[in-house]
Enzyme design. Structure first.
Site, PDB file in Angstrom:
ATOM      1  N   GLU A   1       0.840  -1.334  -0.093  1.00  0.00           N
ATOM      2  CA  GLU A   1       0.009   0.007  -0.157  1.00  0.00           C
ATOM      3  C   GLU A   1       0.605   1.273   0.066  1.00  0.00           C
ATOM      4  OE1 GLU A   1      -1.440   0.828   4.007  1.00  0.00           O
ATOM      5  OE2 GLU A   1      -3.364   1.898   3.200  1.00  0.00           O
TER       6      GLU A   1
ATOM      7  N   ASN B   1      -7.015   6.539  -1.357  1.00  0.00           N
ATOM      8  CA  ASN B   1      -6.067   5.495  -1.416  1.00  0.00           C
ATOM      9  C   ASN B   1      -6.248   4.349  -2.081  1.00  0.00           C
ATOM     10  OD1 ASN B   1      -4.067   3.665  -0.070  1.00  0.00           O
ATOM     11  ND2 ASN B   1      -4.576   4.028   1.966  1.00  0.00           N
TER      12      ASN B   1
ATOM     13  N   LYS C   1      -9.411   2.390  -1.594  1.00  0.00           N
ATOM     14  CA  LYS C   1      -9.928   1.718  -0.231  1.00  0.00           C
ATOM     15  C   LYS C   1     -11.071   2.142   0.483  1.00  0.00           C
ATOM     16  CE  LYS C   1      -7.188   1.419   4.050  1.00  0.00           C
ATOM     17  NZ  LYS C   1      -5.605   1.824   4.638  1.00  0.00           N
TER      18      LYS C   1
ATOM     19  N   GLU D   1      -5.601   8.742   8.102  1.00  0.00           N
ATOM     20  CA  GLU D   1      -6.265   8.464   6.672  1.00  0.00           C
ATOM     21  C   GLU D   1      -7.750   9.043   6.479  1.00  0.00           C
ATOM     22  OE1 GLU D   1      -5.907   4.694   4.935  1.00  0.00           O
ATOM     23  OE2 GLU D   1      -4.770   3.959   6.704  1.00  0.00           O
TER      24      GLU D   1
ATOM     25  N   CYS E   1      -4.753  -3.155   2.938  1.00  0.00           N
ATOM     26  CA  CYS E   1      -4.519  -2.947   4.265  1.00  0.00           C
ATOM     27  C   CYS E   1      -5.741  -3.323   5.142  1.00  0.00           C
ATOM     28  CB  CYS E   1      -3.998  -1.678   4.650  1.00  0.00           C
ATOM     29  SG  CYS E   1      -3.114  -1.681   6.243  1.00  0.00           S
TER      30      CYS E   1
ATOM     31  N   ASN F   1       0.166  -1.012   5.393  1.00  0.00           N
ATOM     32  CA  ASN F   1       1.369  -0.503   6.286  1.00  0.00           C
ATOM     33  C   ASN F   1       0.749  -0.504   7.814  1.00  0.00           C
ATOM     34  OD1 ASN F   1       3.147   1.836   4.500  1.00  0.00           O
ATOM     35  ND2 ASN F   1       1.370   1.078   3.448  1.00  0.00           N
TER      36      ASN F   1
HETATM   37  N1  CDT Z   1      -2.708   1.330   6.648  1.00  0.00           N
HETATM   38  C1  CDT Z   1      -3.913   0.666   7.179  1.00  0.00           C
HETATM   39  O1  CDT Z   1      -4.995   0.593   6.963  1.00  0.00           O
HETATM   40  N2  CDT Z   1      -3.345   0.319   8.542  1.00  0.00           N
HETATM   41  C2  CDT Z   1      -4.356  -0.149   9.390  1.00  0.00           C
HETATM   42  C3  CDT Z   1      -3.753   0.002  11.089  1.00  0.00           C
HETATM   43  C4  CDT Z   1      -4.994  -0.141  11.808  1.00  0.00           C
HETATM   44  S1  CDT Z   1      -4.350  -0.358  13.499  1.00  0.00           S
HETATM   45  C5  CDT Z   1      -5.636  -1.340  13.965  1.00  0.00           C
HETATM   46  C6  CDT Z   1      -4.384  -1.778   9.501  1.00  0.00           C
HETATM   47  O2  CDT Z   1      -5.521  -2.128   9.410  1.00  0.00           O
HETATM   48  O3  CDT Z   1      -3.362  -2.383   9.462  1.00  0.00           O
END
Ligand code: CDT
Length: 317
Positions: free
Chosen positions: A47, A110, A127, A146, A174, A199
């Site tokens: 991502e 995203n 996303k 985000e 993600c 990420n």
């Molecule tokens: N980039 C991204 O979507 N990161 C989120 C962090 C959330 S913390 C639970 C993820 O779901 O990995």
């Protein structure tokens, strides 16, 4: 004849604020060459693969924010990656921040794309499940903005036919991997492989969680969703410490049985590969998860009608 696709997850180590998009693309090209030389025909990158995970930073100046976005794809910086992939006849998935003009309105998403082995963009995804917050939290050790920088995706969860084998390919990004709806919507379109980049910060800014549990939840999500939909999942991290802020690796290629076929060992640039037998999901999709025979959508209405949980009233006042 057996249908197989050898694939790679091209995990990336950190990209710092000061690193250029061209340097990230150069690293991706090195990994794409490595995967192609080993016989892979599909490479999944992370991502937001061209820049640092910028939603950790609060920024007020729109011009500063827009430096992280791409107004066209391929962009001048990513064109060499598209050209190399075409030369090697390798398809790929790439995550990036998309800026688009739509009816006089600038919109930001995203986004991820699927690129065919001829270098052409086959499919785009924006996303849907944006995590984090939109307000400024200066006391937090880092932020997750985000919801401030992106709109909720408007394209839904689609699948596309890819390669001579006509692989039914899906994509998501993600946080989407934590939501069973993401995969079930693709499963209902007969998905055989899902590409996803992520990420994920090693630390939780909302409540304490040991890092091992964060990795456990990642693996739990992709393994369960692979099994419950009889699909391969190729999940690729951007990992390591970006300007001191940690993100875990644990990139994986998961089989439709839910088993891990390959897993990254580092938090750096690392290519993992697996020769995927596409028939492996068929026995699952034709038996235990034969949707047409066993699903009961008339009992699932709340899933599309209600977002939040509404418990019944308490029995005691
Ligand atoms: N980039 C991204 O979507 N990161 C989120 C962090 C959330 S913390 C639970 C993820 O779901 O990995």
């Amino acid at each position: 004849m057996s249908r197989r696709l050898k694939v790679a997850a091209a995990q990336m180590g950190p990209i710092h604020l000061a690193d250029s998009k061209a340097s990230a693309v150069k690293r991706m090209m090195t990994m794409l060459r490595q995967a192609a030389d080993a016989g892979c025909r599909f490479v999944v990158f992370p991502e937001l693969a061209l820049t640092t995970f910028f939603p950790r930073w609060w920024m007020a100046d729109q011009a500063e924010i827009d430096r992280f976005f791409e107004a066209q794809m391929p962009s001048p910086e990513t064109m060499p990656l598209f050209e190399l992939a075409r030369e090697k006849k390798v398809g790929f998935y790439l995550g990036y921040a998309e800026l688009t003009e739509d009816g006089g309105r600038t919109r930001r998403f995203n986004t991820s794309i699927l690129v065919g082995p001829d270098g052409r963009i086959i499919g785009k995804y924006r996303k849907v499940h944006l995590p984090g917050h939109s307000d400024h939290l200066p006391q937090a050790p880092f932020q997750h903005l985000e919801k401030r920088y992106f709109e909720v995706g408007d394209l839904g969860f689609n699948v596309w036919r890819m390669f001579d084998e006509d692989v039914v390919m899906g994509q998501c990004i993600c946080n989407d991997r934590r939501w069973p709806e993401t995969f079930r919507v693709m499963g209902l379109q007969g998905v055989e492989m899902v590409a996803l980049g992520y990420n994920t910060p090693t630390d939780n800014i909302y409540f304490h969680e040991p890092p091992y549990r964060r990795v456990f939840h990642h693996l739990l999500s992709v393994q369960a969703n692979a099994y419950q939909n009889g699909t391969w999942i190729v999940a690729t991290a951007k990992a390591g410490k970006e300007d001191g802020f940690g993100m875990y690796g644990a990139s994986v290629i998961v089989a439709p049985t839910g088993e891990i076929a390959a897993q990254a060992m580092s938090e750096a640039d690392e290519v993992i590969m697996f020769d995927c037998d596409l028939s492996l999901g068929e026995s699952i999709r034709q038996n235990v998860f034969n949707f047409a025979r066993h699903r009961r959508p008339e009992h699932y209405r709340l899933i599309t009608e209600r977002a939040g949980a509404e418990p019944p009233p308490p029995t005691r006042k």
